[in-house]
Design an enzyme around this catalytic site. Structure first.
Site, PDB file in Angstrom:
ATOM      1  CE1 TYR A 253      -3.588   2.662   0.990  1.00 12.58           C
ATOM      2  CE2 TYR A 253      -2.179   3.136   2.871  1.00 12.58           C
ATOM      3  CZ  TYR A 253      -3.261   3.460   2.070  1.00 12.58           C
ATOM      4  OH  TYR A 253      -4.022   4.574   2.357  1.00 12.58           O
TER       5      TYR A 253
ATOM      6  NE  ARG B   9      -9.773   2.750   7.153  1.00 13.28           N
ATOM      7  CZ  ARG B   9      -9.941   3.741   6.276  1.00 13.28           C
ATOM      8  NH1 ARG B   9      -8.934   4.526   5.991  1.00 13.28           N
ATOM      9  NH2 ARG B   9     -11.108   3.936   5.696  1.00 13.28           N
TER      10      ARG B   9
ATOM     11  CG  PHE C 107     -10.958  -0.038  19.518  1.00 15.38           C
ATOM     12  CD1 PHE C 107     -10.630  -1.380  19.353  1.00 15.38           C
ATOM     13  CD2 PHE C 107      -9.941   0.839  19.894  1.00 15.38           C
ATOM     14  CE1 PHE C 107      -9.327  -1.840  19.531  1.00 15.38           C
ATOM     15  CE2 PHE C 107      -8.638   0.392  20.088  1.00 15.38           C
ATOM     16  CZ  PHE C 107      -8.327  -0.946  19.898  1.00 15.38           C
TER      17      PHE C 107
ATOM     18  CE  LYS D  97      -3.223   5.572  -1.199  1.00 10.05           C
ATOM     19  NZ  LYS D  97      -4.295   6.486  -1.596  1.00 10.05           N
TER      20      LYS D  97
HETATM   21  P1  NAD Z   1     -12.762   4.383   1.649  1.00 10.02           P
HETATM   22  O1  NAD Z   1     -12.429   2.966   1.391  1.00 10.02           O
HETATM   23  O2  NAD Z   1     -13.864   4.678   2.583  1.00 10.02           O
HETATM   24  O3  NAD Z   1     -13.031   5.143   0.276  1.00 10.02           O
HETATM   25  C1  NAD Z   1     -12.513   4.753  -0.972  1.00 10.02           C
HETATM   26  C2  NAD Z   1     -13.675   4.736  -1.949  1.00 10.02           C
HETATM   27  O4  NAD Z   1     -13.174   4.383  -3.249  1.00 10.02           O
HETATM   28  C3  NAD Z   1     -14.733   3.684  -1.571  1.00 10.02           C
HETATM   29  O5  NAD Z   1     -16.011   4.285  -1.427  1.00 10.02           O
HETATM   30  C4  NAD Z   1     -14.721   2.731  -2.750  1.00 10.02           C
HETATM   31  O6  NAD Z   1     -16.019   2.188  -3.066  1.00 10.02           O
HETATM   32  C5  NAD Z   1     -14.204   3.621  -3.858  1.00 10.02           C
HETATM   33  N1  NAD Z   1     -13.691   2.820  -4.966  1.00 10.02           N
HETATM   34  C6  NAD Z   1     -12.837   1.768  -4.883  1.00 10.02           C
HETATM   35  N2  NAD Z   1     -12.632   1.253  -6.095  1.00 10.02           N
HETATM   36  C7  NAD Z   1     -13.376   1.988  -6.959  1.00 10.02           C
HETATM   37  C8  NAD Z   1     -13.575   1.935  -8.354  1.00 10.02           C
HETATM   38  N3  NAD Z   1     -12.968   1.005  -9.098  1.00 10.02           N
HETATM   39  N4  NAD Z   1     -14.389   2.842  -8.928  1.00 10.02           N
HETATM   40  C9  NAD Z   1     -15.032   3.774  -8.184  1.00 10.02           C
HETATM   41  N5  NAD Z   1     -14.877   3.879  -6.848  1.00 10.02           N
HETATM   42  C10 NAD Z   1     -14.051   2.992  -6.247  1.00 10.02           C
HETATM   43  O7  NAD Z   1     -11.419   5.082   2.176  1.00 10.02           O
HETATM   44  P2  NAD Z   1     -11.205   6.542   2.759  1.00 10.02           P
HETATM   45  O8  NAD Z   1     -10.793   6.406   4.172  1.00 10.02           O
HETATM   46  O9  NAD Z   1     -12.333   7.419   2.403  1.00 10.02           O
HETATM   47  O10 NAD Z   1      -9.893   6.979   1.947  1.00 10.02           O
HETATM   48  C11 NAD Z   1      -9.922   7.797   0.796  1.00 10.02           C
HETATM   49  C12 NAD Z   1      -8.493   8.032   0.330  1.00 10.02           C
HETATM   50  O11 NAD Z   1      -7.694   8.595   1.376  1.00 10.02           O
HETATM   51  C13 NAD Z   1      -7.765   6.759  -0.113  1.00 10.02           C
HETATM   52  O12 NAD Z   1      -6.913   7.064  -1.193  1.00 10.02           O
HETATM   53  C14 NAD Z   1      -6.942   6.387   1.099  1.00 10.02           C
HETATM   54  O13 NAD Z   1      -5.800   5.626   0.736  1.00 10.02           O
HETATM   55  C15 NAD Z   1      -6.569   7.764   1.624  1.00 10.02           C
HETATM   56  N6  NAD Z   1      -6.261   7.723   3.072  1.00 10.02           N
HETATM   57  C16 NAD Z   1      -7.262   7.772   3.990  1.00 10.02           C
HETATM   58  C17 NAD Z   1      -6.946   7.759   5.345  1.00 10.02           C
HETATM   59  C18 NAD Z   1      -7.994   7.905   6.407  1.00 10.02           C
HETATM   60  O14 NAD Z   1      -7.639   8.303   7.518  1.00 10.02           O
HETATM   61  N7  NAD Z   1      -9.258   7.637   6.153  1.00 10.02           N
HETATM   62  C19 NAD Z   1      -5.612   7.649   5.760  1.00 10.02           C
HETATM   63  C20 NAD Z   1      -4.627   7.552   4.788  1.00 10.02           C
HETATM   64  C21 NAD Z   1      -4.961   7.608   3.445  1.00 10.02           C
HETATM   65  N1  UDP Z   2      -5.417  -2.181  15.615  1.00 13.34           N
HETATM   66  C1  UDP Z   2      -5.671  -2.802  16.856  1.00 13.34           C
HETATM   67  N2  UDP Z   2      -6.884  -3.405  17.043  1.00 13.34           N
HETATM   68  C2  UDP Z   2      -7.848  -3.442  16.097  1.00 13.34           C
HETATM   69  C3  UDP Z   2      -7.594  -2.815  14.836  1.00 13.34           C
HETATM   70  C4  UDP Z   2      -6.363  -2.196  14.635  1.00 13.34           C
HETATM   71  O1  UDP Z   2      -4.813  -2.799  17.740  1.00 13.34           O
HETATM   72  O2  UDP Z   2      -8.924  -4.000  16.356  1.00 13.34           O
HETATM   73  C5  UDP Z   2      -4.147  -1.448  15.425  1.00 13.34           C
HETATM   74  C6  UDP Z   2      -3.403  -1.708  14.127  1.00 13.34           C
HETATM   75  O3  UDP Z   2      -2.565  -2.832  14.248  1.00 13.34           O
HETATM   76  C7  UDP Z   2      -2.616  -0.414  13.982  1.00 13.34           C
HETATM   77  C8  UDP Z   2      -3.522   0.642  14.581  1.00 13.34           C
HETATM   78  O4  UDP Z   2      -4.480  -0.069  15.384  1.00 13.34           O
HETATM   79  O5  UDP Z   2      -1.450  -0.469  14.775  1.00 13.34           O
HETATM   80  C9  UDP Z   2      -4.247   1.498  13.545  1.00 13.34           C
HETATM   81  O6  UDP Z   2      -4.828   0.618  12.607  1.00 13.34           O
HETATM   82  P1  UDP Z   2      -5.747   1.119  11.413  1.00 13.34           P
HETATM   83  O7  UDP Z   2      -6.100  -0.072  10.613  1.00 13.34           O
HETATM   84  O8  UDP Z   2      -6.862   1.927  11.940  1.00 13.34           O
HETATM   85  O9  UDP Z   2      -4.863   2.113  10.576  1.00 13.34           O
HETATM   86  P2  UDP Z   2      -3.336   2.229  10.099  1.00 13.34           P
HETATM   87  O10 UDP Z   2      -2.890   3.493  10.722  1.00 13.34           O
HETATM   88  O11 UDP Z   2      -2.549   1.051  10.588  1.00 13.34           O
HETATM   89  O12 UDP Z   2      -3.432   2.287   8.608  1.00 13.34           O
END
Ligand code: NAD
Ligand code: UDP
Length: 335
Positions: free
Chosen positions: A148, A196, A201, A152
């Protein structure tokens, strides 16, 4: 401005859609394979198209040609998927995202690309992560969790290369664990892998099941309130200084261990519901929880001076961030 938001039906996308509808300043077309999280989210300036971007290149080409800015949120974003399906992760998170960037280049459109704080990888816990200074250190190939971050990271490097050649205007965001409504999905008591940490939790609080502490829960994360994340997006959308730059989007003041997070969530749940919690904190290895190929990582707090320089500051601390997210889930109908 006219925005095309790819992945608009996800956690970040659905919150951003709601926020942009409220602000009413931009016309937004959202695309996703699923509209489930967009239920009840509508407004005159928001239109949704249900489509798979990997199967509809003509549609994405057409939408991008008509937009001013493309927001790319499409990705597999859960560690359990990196372990179970590494090739699918690289196909979607690198190749498909690159194709979107190439379409932006062909039409001369600006791209706002969501990357990840995970690109910093296994950086030693000595300093803050700084966008244009910190090394990006990933784990061994046999730990496929890193596919992953590798996907990225390579995408970021491609965008940078195209920016240098003058082919593309882009802005890269590196989110630090955003939390809020519509976060992933709830699971049954005792489920391993899957969503996640907040969703795990939260599910445990609702079912009374165990809270698993992967690798003892000593690893640390900084969490970001989704409202702060939404504001960061608009600052970046509207700042000329965001062109061809990378930004951490996170809150350094929310640094916590996962074990302390479990205890904090129990306390907030008890405050909000008046019920006692009896969730057992169960230590489990990363491989037992996610499968072979998982490796956990510590994350150090982000340096956010670059984004602060554009006028953004996170407003919500750790307790408020989780209180709001838990409150949202308590308001939902869980059968
Ligand atoms: P998410 O999984 O909720 O959202 C991703 C969306 O992309 C989903 O709704 C999924 O259906 C859609 N998708 C996947 N394949 C598709 C396709 N082929 N066509 C159309 N849509 C498609 O994840 P998120 O948390 O909303 O994350 C969004 C972005 O931010 C991602 O690039 C993720 O890597 C990045 N990101 C998020 C976090 C976070 O804290 N949530 C942290 C780090 C990176
Ligand atoms: N984790 C945990 N218990 C759970 C789910 C996740 O201890 O039930 C831990 C996981 O191993 C990581 C952290 O919580 O260390 C955050 O995980 P998450 O999947 O939310 O995001 P990450 O920052 O690892 O992408």
């Amino acid at each position: 401005m006219k925005l095309v938001m790819l992945g608009a039906g996800g956690f970040i996308g659905s919150n951003l859609a709601e926020y942009l509808i409220d602000r009413g300043e931009h016309d937004v077309v959202g695309v996703d394979v699923s509209a489930e999280k967009l239920t009840g989210i509508s407004g005159g300036n928001f239109r949704f198209i249900e489509a798979d971007i990997t199967k509809a290149p003509d549609l994405t080409d057409d939408l991008i040609s008509q937009a001013d800015v493309v927001v790319d949120l499409v990705a597999y974003a859960n560690p359990s998927i990196y372990v179970e399906a590494p090739l699918e992760v690289v196909r979607l998170n690198f190749f498909e995202n690159l194709r979107i960037a190439e379409t932006c280049m062909r039409h001369g459109k600006r791209l706002i690309q969501y990357s990840t704080s995970e690109v910093y990888g296994k950086n030693p816990r000595r300093q803050k992560f700084i966008e244009d200074e910190s090394d990006l250190i990933l784990g061994p190939v046999v730990k496929q969790r890193w596919i992953y971050a590798a996907s990225k990271q390579l995408l970021e490097r491609m965008l940078h290369g195209h920016g240098l050649r003058g082919d593309l205007e882009y802005t890269i965001l590196r989110p630090f664990n955003f939390v809020g409504p519509r976060f992933d999905y709830l699971v049954e008591a005792g489920t391993r892998g899957g969503p996640r940490v907040f969703a795990h939790f939260m599910s445990a609080l609702l079912t009374g099941g165990p809270m698993y502490l992967v690798d003892r829960g000593t690893q640390r994360r900084c969490f970001t309130h989704i409202a702060d994340a939404n504001e960061a997006f608009t600052v970046l959308l509207e700042s000329p200084g965001a062109a061809n730059e990378v930004f951490n989007v996170g809150n350094p003041d929310t640094d916590t261990s996962i074990r302390d997070l479990a205890i904090l969530m129990q306390k907030i749940y008890e405050d909000l519901t008046g019920k006692s919690t009896h969730n057992e904190l169960v230590e489990i290895s990363g491989e037992e929880f996610y499968g072979v190929g998982y490796e956990d990582t510590n994350r150090v707090p982000p340096d956010i001076s670059k984004l602060e320089g554009l006028g953004w500051k996170p407003r919500f601390g750790l307790e408020r961030t989780f209180r709001d997210a838990i409150q949202y889930n308590l308001g939902q109908d869980h059968e």
